[in-house]
Design an enzyme around this catalytic site. Sequence first.
Site: not given
Length: 449
Positions: A105, A244, A246, A248
């Site tokens: 992440s 960010d 990833d 999400d």
Amino acid sequence: MGADAVKSRRLFGTDGVRGRAGEYLTADLALRLGHAAVGVTPSSPPQVLIVRDTRESGQMFEAALAAGITAAGGDAVFGGVLPTPGAAVLARRLGFDIAAVVSASHNPYHDNGIKFFGPDGTKLDDETEARIEQAVLSTEEPATMAERAGRTRALRGAADDYLRELELRFKDLDLSGKRILLDCANGAAYRVGPEIFRRLGAEVDPFADEPDGRNINAGCGSTHIEVLSNAMKRGAYDAGFAFDGDADRVLSVDRNGDVIDGDEIIAIAALHLHARGDLPGPGVAVTVMTNFGFHTAMRAVGIEVATTSVGDRYVLEELRARGWALGGEQSGHVIEMGFNATGDGTATALLTLEALGPRDLADRGAMEKLPQTLVNVRVGDRDAVMASGDLAAAIERENEALAGRGRVLVRPSGTEPVVRVMVEAPDADEADEVTARLVALVENVTAPA
């Protein structure tokens, strides 16, 4: 597996298994996790989608996961670089039994992680994660091979499949004439992020969209929102969004360079969905970190607010328990159940623009935030800090002093060796002063890592 992982005897945090690549998270541990994940899946042979972000260790862990999955008799399907929410969407739409995401992440490139989603597109529940963890930690013997070894294959067009789902959800959103600035964090959204905005008609200027394996989240993305803020001040853009690593989560910046965090994004979306009758309850679920101003704004329009522990999995649990559709975190994890059952930075950015309609982001007017100061203190032992009687007494004193005017929240991170100190007060100077006192106390409890 990683010696640190074995020593901890606990693998899963609030967002999967995460740690330094090659030390905590090793190829052996990834193999074992893949093998164990197949073991908790009733289908035969289970179909497991694997996607990753842009870290240099991603392909190694992708291959190790696939080795474990196929050794256990499952089929591993490679989706390539794709945002975490894309894995959740494809698991549900294409009928995968499990989706495994290789990503840490917002962490630096030298970390990596593995998290699993079920066939309904939600993260595996605590009980299922515990079963996987038990299978991994119960033996040091090599993973056994099933009577029938599984196969691997590539899922061609995984990114296009995700983009089509976004287009379908936002088919009525016309961004013609809009100039959008995107910080892609050199992460998983570096292609799909700009592409969906272009497909919907916007003029897009992306940056941090040239990943090299080590520059993910490095001086860019939602954890370095000041970069986007400064760029927005210099350019004539209608809105800016920062993902960010990833994708999400997302934060936004208006044309003045002012940052719109997850609280405001959720407020904008809640008012929009409520006005058109698409907010069940009507209610929203947020975490203990959410600003007081959010609660005030929702109360004014009759929207109920449920508060959970920090972590989008807990927000999701609350939404499902209540039959609600919208929730999220101040950090920019926003769940809109009408599209995805996990945080989706790209969909959230589009939902924000849908909610605004012809209005300018700078004129959003969804809520008035109480001044908030948040400091992340790196520590050697989170548990020792949180067990400190002196710290508990200090928190109680500060909360009593702020009663009715603000609040104090001190909590450990679920993914990093960090204790977060957050203070809200009517005045920014007062919030800073209280925070400084508590940060000093946290630093004195245990030596920084």
